[in-house]
Design a protein around this motif. Sequence first.
Motif, PDB file in Angstrom:
ATOM      1  N   ILE A  54       0.839  -1.205   0.000  1.00  0.00           N
ATOM      2  CA  ILE A  54       0.000   0.000   0.000  1.00  0.00           C
ATOM      3  C   ILE A  54       0.870   1.250   0.000  1.00  0.00           C
ATOM      4  O   ILE A  54       0.644   2.181  -0.764  1.00  0.00           O
ATOM      5  CB  ILE A  54      -0.958  -0.002   1.216  1.00  0.00           C
TER       6      ILE A  54
ATOM      7  N   SER B 110       0.941   3.592  -3.180  1.00  0.00           N
ATOM      8  CA  SER B 110       0.360   4.922  -2.967  1.00  0.00           C
ATOM      9  C   SER B 110       1.312   5.998  -3.461  1.00  0.00           C
ATOM     10  O   SER B 110       0.899   6.956  -4.119  1.00  0.00           O
ATOM     11  CB  SER B 110       0.074   5.154  -1.481  1.00  0.00           C
TER      12      SER B 110
ATOM     13  N   SER C 149      -7.716  -4.753  -4.415  1.00  0.00           N
ATOM     14  CA  SER C 149      -8.333  -3.442  -4.592  1.00  0.00           C
ATOM     15  C   SER C 149      -7.739  -2.404  -3.658  1.00  0.00           C
ATOM     16  O   SER C 149      -7.707  -1.221  -3.969  1.00  0.00           O
ATOM     17  CB  SER C 149      -9.836  -3.518  -4.326  1.00  0.00           C
TER      18      SER C 149
ATOM     19  N   PRO D 194      -3.141   0.485  -4.266  1.00  0.00           N
ATOM     20  CA  PRO D 194      -3.403   1.417  -5.348  1.00  0.00           C
ATOM     21  C   PRO D 194      -2.902   0.891  -6.691  1.00  0.00           C
ATOM     22  O   PRO D 194      -1.925   0.153  -6.754  1.00  0.00           O
ATOM     23  CB  PRO D 194      -2.610   2.653  -4.935  1.00  0.00           C
TER      24      PRO D 194
ATOM     25  N   HIS E 242      -9.141   5.321  -9.289  1.00  0.00           N
ATOM     26  CA  HIS E 242      -7.861   5.028  -8.638  1.00  0.00           C
ATOM     27  C   HIS E 242      -7.425   6.211  -7.786  1.00  0.00           C
ATOM     28  O   HIS E 242      -6.973   6.047  -6.664  1.00  0.00           O
ATOM     29  CB  HIS E 242      -6.782   4.734  -9.687  1.00  0.00           C
TER      30      HIS E 242
ATOM     31  N   LYS F 172      -7.834   5.433  -3.690  1.00  0.00           N
ATOM     32  CA  LYS F 172      -6.643   4.750  -3.212  1.00  0.00           C
ATOM     33  C   LYS F 172      -5.671   5.531  -2.332  1.00  0.00           C
ATOM     34  O   LYS F 172      -5.318   5.073  -1.259  1.00  0.00           O
ATOM     35  CB  LYS F 172      -5.874   4.119  -4.378  1.00  0.00           C
TER      36      LYS F 172
END
Lengths: 186, 119
Positions: free
Chosen positions: A72, A76, A115, A118, B47, B51
């Motif tokens: 993540i 990200s 999901s 990112p 996205h 996210k």
Amino acid sequence: MIARIVSGLVPFLGLVLIWVLIWGQVTWLALVTGVALALLVSATFYLPAVRLSGRINLWFGLLFVLRLLGDIVLASLQIAWIAIGPGYKPSNAVIAVPLRTRSDLIMTFTAEAVSLVPGSIVLDIDREASTLYLHALNVKSVEEIPALKQKVLDTERRLIRAAGSADDLARLSEGRVAAAEEEGAS
Amino acid sequence: MSALEWGFDGIGVRDVVTGVLVLVSALMCFAAGVGLLRFPDVLSRLHAATKPQILGVIAIVADVAVSNPSLATITLAVAIVFFQSLTAPVSAHMVGRAAYRTGHFRTDILVTDEFRGHD
């Protein structure tokens, strides 16, 4: 029978735990109201029992969570850079990833985990075929797709090792021939 | 003076950690906003919209837990992160699914579409 009771008990205890967490204190009042509310919720919003695998490996579970957190953070930053950085040229892909598991729970958690990282969103799930359809951001060419699919399969493997059934583990080791070769190559 | 409060010019380690976490969180929100504007279609924008906040939320919640460490704060922080992580993908999935099925996406920027014909 025992499996059925446990399958019903886990979500129930989960609800009580959430209530206690929200109050931030373990008191009899919080526990009793939690049990009462959990009863009310499970009676009002009746859901089919989740079939648990009956097996959990905390070590692999911890590895899964740590790896997920790492993914993540990395992804990200990548997506943030794609959004802010210069020279953004849109190029995406919609890919199908056939999973090895037959368990609804593992399939759901794989979809959730994929999901959550990112760069990929699950568009649809084919339950009979255990296939996830993903939308992946910033895929420049078709050559990048096998690596993307392998990432999803790796997530699935970590989940099966953490909480998959014996059947799923067997599927995993049968499919290992191809997976092991790809792992060795990378 | 506790181990957490050493430092120079009165700036403790905890202040530095707090500052970094707040900045990371702000950067993630900023990137999400920019991505929302720059990305071309619904699926790409999803996205950006769903996210970077996961890391942003984790950072800001961790920040609260670090600057105010008590059992109640930490358990609530864990609950917040857990539920955000559990629900954010579901909402993204629902919007993405609807967008795909109604054709609200650009096919010219897809290098491949292996879902076509299966929906």
